[in-house]
Design a protein around this motif. Structure first.
Motif, PDB file in Angstrom:
ATOM      1  N   TYR A 187       0.962  -1.085   0.049  1.00  0.00           N
ATOM      2  CA  TYR A 187      -0.099   0.060  -0.183  1.00  0.00           C
ATOM      3  C   TYR A 187       0.916   1.189  -0.132  1.00  0.00           C
ATOM      4  O   TYR A 187       0.450   2.312  -0.826  1.00  0.00           O
ATOM      5  N   LEU A 189       2.358   1.728  -3.510  1.00  0.00           N
ATOM      6  CA  LEU A 189       1.092   2.236  -4.484  1.00  0.00           C
ATOM      7  C   LEU A 189       1.051   3.893  -4.032  1.00  0.00           C
ATOM      8  O   LEU A 189       0.751   4.522  -5.047  1.00  0.00           O
ATOM      9  N   ALA A 190       0.543   3.868  -2.988  1.00  0.00           N
ATOM     10  CA  ALA A 190       0.129   5.294  -2.340  1.00  0.00           C
ATOM     11  C   ALA A 190       1.163   6.360  -2.456  1.00  0.00           C
ATOM     12  O   ALA A 190       1.041   7.255  -2.807  1.00  0.00           O
ATOM     13  N   ALA A 201       0.630  10.095  -1.699  1.00  0.00           N
ATOM     14  CA  ALA A 201      -0.509  10.377  -2.129  1.00  0.00           C
ATOM     15  C   ALA A 201      -1.343  10.784  -1.120  1.00  0.00           C
ATOM     16  O   ALA A 201      -1.193  10.599   0.029  1.00  0.00           O
ATOM     17  N   PHE A 253      -9.179   7.811  -2.692  1.00  0.00           N
ATOM     18  CA  PHE A 253      -8.627   7.287  -3.768  1.00  0.00           C
ATOM     19  C   PHE A 253      -8.640   8.272  -5.069  1.00  0.00           C
ATOM     20  O   PHE A 253      -7.744   8.489  -5.726  1.00  0.00           O
ATOM     21  N   SER A 264      -6.140  10.805  -4.776  1.00  0.00           N
ATOM     22  CA  SER A 264      -4.944  10.216  -5.064  1.00  0.00           C
ATOM     23  C   SER A 264      -4.572  10.125  -6.494  1.00  0.00           C
ATOM     24  O   SER A 264      -3.597   9.801  -7.140  1.00  0.00           O
ATOM     25  N   GLY A 265      -5.959  10.209  -7.352  1.00  0.00           N
ATOM     26  CA  GLY A 265      -5.814   9.994  -8.658  1.00  0.00           C
ATOM     27  C   GLY A 265      -5.998   8.646  -9.173  1.00  0.00           C
ATOM     28  O   GLY A 265      -5.751   8.394 -10.127  1.00  0.00           O
ATOM     29  N   TRP A 266      -6.321   7.871  -8.176  1.00  0.00           N
ATOM     30  CA  TRP A 266      -6.539   6.401  -8.594  1.00  0.00           C
ATOM     31  C   TRP A 266      -8.070   6.095  -9.306  1.00  0.00           C
ATOM     32  O   TRP A 266      -8.210   5.159  -9.831  1.00  0.00           O
ATOM     33  N   LEU A 267      -8.757   7.049  -8.893  1.00  0.00           N
ATOM     34  CA  LEU A 267     -10.140   7.025  -9.471  1.00  0.00           C
ATOM     35  C   LEU A 267     -10.435   8.379 -10.311  1.00  0.00           C
ATOM     36  O   LEU A 267      -9.851   9.316  -9.851  1.00  0.00           O
TER      37      LEU A 267
END
Lengths: 122, 920, 66
Positions: free
Chosen positions: B410, B413-414, B417, B472, B475-478
């Motif tokens: 995590y 990935l993060a 963020a 999320f 953080s730009g993941w969605l």
């Protein structure tokens, strides 16, 4: 004429002491050491008074007393019960059977003499 | 210089020290001299609440929002004021039911449901893994900072760095190894870890000392105290707002929400539940910890704002992250030692959180996720394994590694963020979802499994939709549209303005909607139907945990189970040694009732609670059900039992105690009474006879004494004769009294017996020698027939001499003077030795033969006058012989003498050889 | 028994006092740009209230009622 007294007791030492006491006072003393012997001697010798122990071998004092009172010939014989069991029931049983007096062992010699004389009308 | 080897060495040495503390704590626990049995240690262990998010993050938050960081510590302070009630109840419940984790707690409350435990575990893992990632980030970030010392270079996290070169990966691995050592050191897989608690308390001290030291250094070293710092602020208008107002983005609503959230988190974060409830060794510790822990929070926060302001002033215009001020301020002053101390403090905050959280989560994963699956899918495979304690530990260790690696993943990935920065409060919001099910479950009997499942699910979904997914998106993941347009482009479904609710910060927004959904579903669904029997049972155990009551749980179980099955089952999970010890201790507690084959409800419950400590309550229920045939109780029956239990509850314990006392007293009285009655009977018999027997000699003595007294001139011969008679009558009296007492003693069982092995021949010879004078006086002859080498018998020598003397002197009394003959024979029979004393006296009539053994019954003969004994010799002799297991009797016919015989058994088993060799 | 009840009541009272002190509207009274001995008012207030609550808890728990 001196009065005749029978001592019926299986305790030899008691017999010795009472015999000595009564003889000293001038009584004629007879001795029996069990109930049957006592009954026989009363019939044979006709004492004026019987000192009757309750707990005796062969025939106890109550039975002897009852037998004596059942015999009309012996109506004049006084009976003084002597017992080591001083309970009221025993006293009333003895008197109920026709005894004339009752003394609890141990007794005072003076009282015994007084009782004996009273019963003999002396 | 703070070269890499120095930093790594210091870190490793520190971790080594922690391990030493933990090892010592475990060792002391094994010795029964717990070092954590202390309210201060307990309060310090609760301070695991302060992670790197506090240690570094508070300053960062203060630099942005002023005093906005404080509600996170005010909430716990308020909750601790209620801790004496809330935590006390939780501790009681956990101890009574051997609960291992918060998932176990909820699952147990609602009828030991696997599904519920699993759901709680999933929520906890999802909510906490980012939090663990945050700790990894902080620790690895500070290490990078230190390595560039004395320059202050913000770590540059480029996504291109390979895993192998990533320091935080190794930190994760080291922490995993550490956690495994701390948390699963014991092979017995029980829920408590004293060594870990000791280490955590130690870490809490270190981080407090480190933080306060930095605070003092910044406030009084770099500046001139609080006033000085705040004066400096006056010249920086952009900083003034930090100290003058509640931050505008938060408002009073946000402030209030944070107090509530953090208050719930301090109870329900898995690590807090672990240290405050599961690891609690003594509920009395709750009292002092209730104010010591808030005091700790107060102290560690005093210098947050000065450090933040000092950092902002000092690094004004530089690109220094406020989250690093705690470390970078000492660095900027070239304070090597202080810098290392801060690093160690941060390391303490990070490792402490990771270790406890991971242990708590791994227990939940093992007991509430993996075991249920194994039990369901591989029941057959489990059956074959004799000892499952190894498997349990392996699962826990695996879970620890997986959780830490997920945390690392995590973190990778993060990165920087938003999802990571905000995770502290997101985690708090996740665990707050447990509150309705737990608090409701502790105070409301009506909550059902379905209600708890619905509430948790609804709250969790709302939390995910309004807080996690938006993080999320940020953080730009969605797609960012998700935030502004809502799901499916529906305005009403905008995650942070759900149904158009505006004017709230995101945390308050989530708290409101998730609480509404959670509490609403929990209450609503629970009210749909009455609780099932299993739910009602558990509800009572939880809701009434503080009431003085006996084990209601056992009353609610009905069925059949074999003790051996239970023992084997528990042994498979706990290991045979511990199981034996636990069952033995249980049997001892219940007064040695451990030998039964069939287990009663209490033993079944005990076995289940033992198992629950290792594999969780739901799995324990399933496992016990596999060996026990339970007859399910209907709800009516359960309610009936519970009603009775509650009616009786107030008095039951008192009554039980009273009844136990009464039973004991009654038994004592009965014994005493029986003894008294026996004594009384003996006394009565003896008294009536004794009075007669005493009066007889007394009559003679009195008569003779009066004769002697009244007649001083008595002849000397008479006088001497009478005195001799008095003396002998006195002797008779004395003998009578002694024998009466002797007999009374024997009959009441209070006589002293000195049993020993002895040679009967010796006893007979001794007695004959002692009476030889009597025989000589009577001119009688004694014949002895006493063989040698006879077996020994077990008896009291003096008592046997007494018997022999009595028989011999009796014989003498009845012998004809001059021609008396007594024959004494000793011989061995199969059952023992026999002694016979035969005389040639008058004999005893058949009807008198029984009488002579009665007290005071003398059988005399007119001719021989009354015997001079007391009438107690034969009764005493017979009782003595009978006491040693023999018989005494007489054989006689009138005129043929009398033979008294007695037997005594051999000391050991009869020896036929000795009997055969007997010449008699 | 009596003593435990009293200590418990005092803790509950402390909780309620804390809830009031730490929240709107009392909090807003101190939320203004003033300083107390050079320390911003809101900052001084929150810590003072906090110390008071901790002190009350310690008093409720540790005090021996004679």
């Amino acid at each position: 004429m001196s009065k005749r007294i029978l001592i019926a007791d299986d305790e030899q030492n008691i017999v010795i002491s009472i015999e000595f006491l009564l003889r000293r006072e001038g009584f004629e003393v007879l001795v029996a050491s069990d109930g049957e012997e006592a009954l026989a001697k009363v019939r044979a010798e006709r004492p004026d008074l019987v000192l009757l122990d309750v707990m005796m071998p062969r025939m106890n004092g109550f039975d002897v007393c009852q037998a004596l009172r059942a015999d009309p010939d012996l109506g004049g014989t006084r009976i003084l019960m002597l017992t080591a069991k001083g309970r009221d029931t025993e006293v009333s049983k003895g008197l109920g059977l026709g005894a004339d007096g009752y003394m609890t062992k141990p007794f005072s010699t003076k009282e015994l003499l007084a009782e004996v004389r009273k019963l003999l009308g002396m | 210089m703070l070269e890499a080897p120095v930093v790594v060495t210091v870190a490793l040495v520190y971790l080594g020290l922690l391990f030493a503390v933990a090892w010592w704590g475990d060792k002391r626990a094994d010795q029964g001299r717990s070092i954590i049995a202390n309210p201060t240690i307990y309060a310090l262990s609760m301070a695991v609440y302060c992670t790197t998010w506090t240690f570094y993050g508070s300053v960062g938050r203060a630099a942005v929002s002023g005093i906005g960081f404080l509600p996170v510590y005010l909430g716990p302070t308020l909750v601790m004021a209620l801790g004496w009630f809330l935590l006390l109840k939780m501790v009681r419940i956990v101890k009574a039911n051997r609960i291992t984790s918060i998932a176990d707690f909820i699952s147990s409350r609602y009828g030991k449901s696997h599904r519920l435990g699993g759901l709680v575990t999933i929520i906890a893992v999802l909510g906490i893994i980012p939090y663990i990632a945050l700790q990894l980030k902080a620790v690895s970030g500070t290490v990078s900072l230190l390595l560039s010392y004395p320059d202050i270079v913000m770590p540059d996290r480029s996504a291109t760095m390979s895993v192998a070169a990533d320091m935080s990966f190794y930190i994760a691995l080291i922490l995993a190894a550490f956690t495994i050592v701390f948390g699963t050191r014991h092979l017995d897989a029980t829920e408590r870890h004293e060594g870990m608690v000791a280490a955590i308390a130690f870490e809490s001290s270190v981080k407090l000392v480190a933080f306060v030291t930095v605070g003092v250094f910044v406030t009084y070293g770099m500046y001139d105290g609080f006033g000085d710092i705040f004066e400096h602020i006056a010249t920086h208008p952009e900083l003034r707002r930090l100290v003058t107002a509640i931050p505008s983005g938060q408002g009073y609503t946000g402030w209030f929400s944070l107090i509530i959230l953090s208050g719930l988190a301090v109870l329900f974060l898995p690590r807090q539940f672990q240290v405050a409830v599961v690891e609690n060794v003594n509920e009395a510790h709750l009292k002092r910890a209730a104010w010591l822990f808030p005091l700790y929070l107060l102290l560690i926060n005093v210098f947050v704002l000065p450090i933040a302001l000092g950092g902002l002033l000092h690094f004004s215009g530089q690109a220094v992250d406020a989250d690093t001020f705690v470390l970078t301020l000492p660095m900027s002053q070239r304070q090597q030692g202080l810098t290392l101390l801060v690093f160690i403090g941060g390391l303490s905050a990070g490792t402490g959180m990771v270790i406890v959280e991971t242990i708590a989560l791994s227990t939940m994963v093992c007991n509430d996720l993996v075991m249920p699956l194994l039990l369901r899918r591989k029941a057959a495979a489990l059956e074959e394994r004799k000892d499952l304690s190894g498997l349990l530990l392996a699962i826990r260790r695996g879970a620890i590694v997986v959780i830490l690696l997920l945390g690392y993943l995590y973190f990778r990935l993060a990165g920087e963020a938003y999802a990571l920065v905000a995770i502290g409060l997101i985690s708090f919001s996740a665990v707050a979802q447990f509150a309705p099910a737990i608090i409701g479950g502790m105070y409301w009997r009506g909550g059902t499994r379905a209600g708890a499942l619905a509430g948790l699910s609804a709250g969790f979904l709302v939390w995910g939709y309004t807080l996690l997914l938006p993080s999320f998106a940020k953080s730009g993941w969605l797609p960012a549209d998700f935030l502004t347009q809502g799901l499916f482009g529906s305005e009403l479904l905008r995650p942070q303005q759900l149904f158009g609710l505006t004017g709230m910060d995101e945390i308050s927004h989530c708290l409101f909607w998730s609480s509404l959904a959670n509490i609403g579903a929990y209450l609503g669904v629970s009210l749909l139907r009455p609780p099932l029997a299993a739910e009602a049972t558990q509800a009572t155990l939880f809701v009434d945990a503080l009431k003085e009551t006996g084990p209601v749980g056992a009353a609610l179980w009905r069925g059949r189970a074999q003790v051996s099955d239970l023992r084997e089952l528990v042994g498979r999970f706990l290991g045979p040694t511990r199981t034996e010890a636990a069952f033995a201790a249980f049997a001892r507690r219940r007064g040695g009732k451990g030998a039964a084959l069939e287990a009663d409800a209490q033993l079944v419950q005990f076995a289940e609670s033992l198992l629950a400590g290792a594999i969780g309550s739901a799995s324990a229920r399933v496992m016990v059900a596999s060996v026990a045939k339970e007859e399910p109780l209907s709800l009516e029956e359960v309610m009936h039992i519970l009603d009775e239990a509650s009616q009786l509850r107030t008095y039951s314990r008192e009554l039980e105690r009273k009844s136990r006392e009464l039973t004991a007293a009654t038994r004592e009285l009965q014994d005493a009474n029986a003894r008294l009655q026996e004594l009384d009977k003996v006394k009565d018999d003896i008294m009536s006879s004794v009075t007669h027997e005493l009066r007889t000699p007394l009559t003679s003595i009195r008569a003779f004494s009066e004769l002697l007294r009244d007649d001083p001139k008595m002849h000397l011969a008479d006088r001497e004769r009478f005195l001799g008679l008095i003396v002998s009558e006195t002797e008779r009296l004395t003998r009578l009294i002694n024998q009466t007492l002797d007999l009374a003693k024997i009959e009441s069982g209070r006589a002293d017996w000195n049993g020993c092995e002895l040679d009967l021949k010796e006893v007979v010879e001794q007695s004959v020698a002692a009476t030889s004078q009597l025989f000589r006086e009577k001119g009688a002859h004694v014949e002895l027939d006493l063989p040698d080498n006879l077996p020994l018998i077990l008896a009291d020598r003096d008592r046997l001499v007494q018997v022999m003397l009595n028989l011999l002197s009796n014989a003498v009394k009845f012998l004809p003077p001059g021609s008396g003959r007594v024959h004494v024979v000793l011989r061995a029979l199969a059952e023992g030795l026999e002694v016979s004393v035969a005389d040639n006296g008058p004999g005893i009539r058949a009807e008198d033969q029984a009488l002579i053994f009665e007290k005071f019954r003398q059988v005399g003969d007119t001719m021989t006058a009354k015997p001079s004994g007391t009438g107690l010799g034969l009764p005493i002799s017979r009782r003595i012989v009978e006491h040693f297991g023999g018989r005494l009797w007489v054989e006689s016919a009138p005129g043929e003498g009398a033979t008294f015989r007695f037997t005594l058994p051999y000391a050991g088993p009869a020896e036929p050889a000795a009997v055969a060799g007997n010449p008699a | 028994m009596q003593r435990r009840i009293l200590a418990g009541d005092r803790l509950i009272a402390t909780f309620l006092i804390g809830c009031v002190l730490f929240n709107y509207p009392l909090l807003s009274l101190f939320d203004r740009p003033l300083a107390l001995f050079g320390v911003p008012l809101i900052y001084a207030y929150v810590f003072a209230a906090w110390a008071l609550v901790v002190g009350l808890m310690a008093w409720a728990i540790e005090r021996r009622i004679s």
